[in-house]
Design a protein around this motif. Structure first.
Motif, PDB file in Angstrom:
ATOM      1  N   GLN A  44       0.832  -1.204   0.000  1.00 17.65           N
ATOM      2  CA  GLN A  44       0.000   0.000   0.000  1.00 17.65           C
ATOM      3  C   GLN A  44       0.865   1.252   0.000  1.00 17.65           C
ATOM      4  N   GLY A  45       1.941   1.220   0.748  1.00 14.67           N
ATOM      5  CA  GLY A  45       2.844   2.368   0.805  1.00 14.67           C
ATOM      6  C   GLY A  45       3.473   2.657  -0.546  1.00 14.67           C
ATOM      7  N   PHE A  46       3.952   1.601  -1.209  1.00 12.20           N
ATOM      8  CA  PHE A  46       4.550   1.786  -2.536  1.00 12.20           C
ATOM      9  C   PHE A  46       3.514   2.300  -3.525  1.00 12.20           C
ATOM     10  N   ALA A  47       2.311   1.720  -3.476  1.00 17.70           N
ATOM     11  CA  ALA A  47       1.239   2.130  -4.385  1.00 17.70           C
ATOM     12  C   ALA A  47       0.845   3.579  -4.121  1.00 17.70           C
ATOM     13  N   LEU A  48       0.700   3.941  -2.847  1.00 18.19           N
ATOM     14  CA  LEU A  48       0.328   5.315  -2.511  1.00 18.19           C
ATOM     15  C   LEU A  48       1.366   6.308  -3.013  1.00 18.19           C
ATOM     16  N   GLY A  49       2.626   5.991  -2.804  1.00 17.43           N
ATOM     17  CA  GLY A  49       3.688   6.877  -3.277  1.00 17.43           C
ATOM     18  C   GLY A  49       3.584   7.099  -4.775  1.00 17.43           C
ATOM     19  N   PHE A  50       3.403   6.019  -5.511  1.00 18.22           N
ATOM     20  CA  PHE A  50       3.275   6.108  -6.967  1.00 18.22           C
ATOM     21  C   PHE A  50       2.057   6.942  -7.356  1.00 18.22           C
ATOM     22  N   LEU A  51       0.929   6.651  -6.730  1.00 19.37           N
ATOM     23  CA  LEU A  51      -0.316   7.345  -7.070  1.00 19.37           C
ATOM     24  C   LEU A  51      -0.273   8.828  -6.695  1.00 19.37           C
ATOM     25  N   VAL A  52       0.243   9.131  -5.521  1.00 18.23           N
ATOM     26  CA  VAL A  52       0.297  10.525  -5.073  1.00 18.23           C
ATOM     27  C   VAL A  52       1.233  11.332  -5.978  1.00 18.23           C
ATOM     28  N   HIS A  53       2.377  10.758  -6.317  1.00 20.23           N
ATOM     29  CA  HIS A  53       3.337  11.487  -7.149  1.00 20.23           C
ATOM     30  C   HIS A  53       2.892  11.606  -8.606  1.00 20.23           C
ATOM     31  N   ASN A  54       1.875  10.844  -8.985  1.00 18.06           N
ATOM     32  CA  ASN A  54       1.351  10.913 -10.354  1.00 18.06           C
ATOM     33  C   ASN A  54      -0.114  11.335 -10.384  1.00 18.06           C
ATOM     34  N   ARG A  55      -0.554  12.023  -9.350  1.00 25.22           N
ATOM     35  CA  ARG A  55      -1.977  12.372  -9.256  1.00 25.22           C
ATOM     36  C   ARG A  55      -2.432  13.361 -10.324  1.00 25.22           C
ATOM     37  N   ASP A  56      -1.496  13.959 -11.030  1.00 19.48           N
ATOM     38  CA  ASP A  56      -1.860  14.862 -12.118  1.00 19.48           C
ATOM     39  C   ASP A  56      -2.141  14.106 -13.421  1.00 19.48           C
ATOM     40  N   LYS A  57      -1.961  12.768 -13.394  1.00 16.92           N
ATOM     41  CA  LYS A  57      -2.199  11.931 -14.568  1.00 16.92           C
ATOM     42  C   LYS A  57      -3.351  10.970 -14.280  1.00 16.92           C
ATOM     43  N   GLU A  58      -3.934  10.439 -15.337  1.00 13.25           N
ATOM     44  CA  GLU A  58      -4.926   9.375 -15.152  1.00 13.25           C
ATOM     45  C   GLU A  58      -4.158   8.073 -14.917  1.00 13.25           C
ATOM     46  N   ILE A  59      -4.371   7.472 -13.759  1.00 14.48           N
ATOM     47  CA  ILE A  59      -3.708   6.223 -13.388  1.00 14.48           C
ATOM     48  C   ILE A  59      -4.782   5.158 -13.201  1.00 14.48           C
ATOM     49  N   TYR A  60      -4.495   3.972 -13.722  1.00 17.26           N
ATOM     50  CA  TYR A  60      -5.438   2.856 -13.654  1.00 17.26           C
ATOM     51  C   TYR A  60      -4.777   1.691 -12.925  1.00 17.26           C
ATOM     52  N   GLN A  61      -5.587   0.695 -12.596  1.00 14.97           N
ATOM     53  CA  GLN A  61      -5.074  -0.492 -11.912  1.00 14.97           C
ATOM     54  C   GLN A  61      -3.930  -1.127 -12.705  1.00 14.97           C
ATOM     55  N   LYS A  62      -4.045  -1.163 -14.017  1.00 13.85           N
ATOM     56  CA  LYS A  62      -2.986  -1.788 -14.826  1.00 13.85           C
ATOM     57  C   LYS A  62      -1.644  -1.054 -14.663  1.00 13.85           C
ATOM     58  N   ASP A  63      -1.702   0.253 -14.399  1.00 12.33           N
ATOM     59  CA  ASP A  63      -0.478   1.016 -14.151  1.00 12.33           C
ATOM     60  C   ASP A  63       0.183   0.559 -12.850  1.00 12.33           C
ATOM     61  N   LEU A  64      -0.642   0.274 -11.841  1.00 13.15           N
ATOM     62  CA  LEU A  64      -0.110  -0.256 -10.576  1.00 13.15           C
ATOM     63  C   LEU A  64       0.523  -1.630 -10.797  1.00 13.15           C
ATOM     64  N   GLU A  65      -0.153  -2.457 -11.580  1.00 14.52           N
ATOM     65  CA  GLU A  65       0.369  -3.795 -11.874  1.00 14.52           C
ATOM     66  C   GLU A  65       1.774  -3.688 -12.463  1.00 14.52           C
ATOM     67  N   GLU A  66       1.928  -2.808 -13.433  1.00  6.70           N
ATOM     68  CA  GLU A  66       3.225  -2.640 -14.096  1.00  6.70           C
ATOM     69  C   GLU A  66       4.264  -2.045 -13.159  1.00  6.70           C
ATOM     70  N   ARG A  67       3.903  -0.977 -12.449  1.00 10.44           N
ATOM     71  CA  ARG A  67       4.871  -0.269 -11.606  1.00 10.44           C
ATOM     72  C   ARG A  67       5.335  -1.115 -10.428  1.00 10.44           C
ATOM     73  N   LEU A  68       4.416  -1.886  -9.844  1.00  4.97           N
ATOM     74  CA  LEU A  68       4.765  -2.685  -8.663  1.00  4.97           C
ATOM     75  C   LEU A  68       5.142  -4.123  -9.004  1.00  4.97           C
ATOM     76  N   SER A  69       5.093  -4.463 -10.303  1.00  4.42           N
ATOM     77  CA  SER A  69       5.390  -5.829 -10.754  1.00  4.42           C
ATOM     78  C   SER A  69       4.516  -6.851 -10.035  1.00  4.42           C
ATOM     79  N   ILE A  70       3.200  -6.579 -10.036  1.00  5.87           N
ATOM     80  CA  ILE A  70       2.254  -7.499  -9.400  1.00  5.87           C
ATOM     81  C   ILE A  70       1.231  -7.954 -10.429  1.00  5.87           C
ATOM     82  N   ARG A  71       0.582  -9.067 -10.121  1.00  5.28           N
ATOM     83  CA  ARG A  71      -0.426  -9.611 -11.031  1.00  5.28           C
ATOM     84  C   ARG A  71      -1.775  -8.939 -10.809  1.00  5.28           C
TER      85      ARG A  71
END
Length: 151
Positions: A44-71
């Motif tokens: 959650q911490g890694f995801a939050l950091g990514f999402l907060v730092h990119n909140r000016d962009k449209e971010i989707y679940q698939k972006d989290l999958e790629e950034r965190l290397s998760i299924r």
């Protein structure tokens, strides 16, 4: 072989995977120990950091999958948990109505600020006695490990 009170004990071989995992767990424990919010854990911490730092962009679940290397199922559970904990909301994408945009809440922003302070403190501790040259070499080696494992 090492001996321990007469018993024969084999020395465990050093492995990269074990060392990385052990250090990762130690870092996570340090951050959790300093955390005031029991809801925030590693992913959650890694995801939050990514999402907060990119909140000016449209971010989707698939972006989290790629950034965190998760299924996909892991990302889905992560997103559900973050919504339940009040860190995220969703809205239809402006670009593609089939997709749900992930939107961070004010709670997520404030929590990320606090977690990043804790991370900075842990980073300072980790870097004690480490030269810039050693740090540069460490990051270069980690980059090679990542490249090798992706092959």
């Amino acid at each position: 072989m090492l001996t321990n009170r007469g018993a024969s004990v084999m020395k465990e071989p050093e492995t990269i995977g074990f060392e990385v995992r052990e250090l990762s767990l130690m870092i996570a424990r340090q951050i959790e120990k300093a955390s005031n919010d029991g809801h925030i854990r590693g992913p959650q911490g890694f995801a939050l950091g990514f999402l907060v730092h990119n909140r000016d962009k449209e971010i989707y679940q698939k972006d989290l999958e790629e950034r965190l290397s998760i299924r996909k199922p892991t990302a889905s559970k992560l997103v559900d948990r973050m919504i339940k904990n009040g860190f995220l909301t969703t809205a239809p994408s402006q670009k593609d109505k089939r997709l749900k945009q992930l939107i961070v809440t004010e709670k997520a922003i404030q929590t990320t600020i606090e977690v990043e302070k804790q991370i900075d403190n842990v980073e300072k501790v980790l870097k004690q006695g480490i030269s810039e040259e050693e740090l540069t070499q460490f990051f270069a080696t980690m980059k090679k490990f990542k490249q090798n494992i992706q092959l």
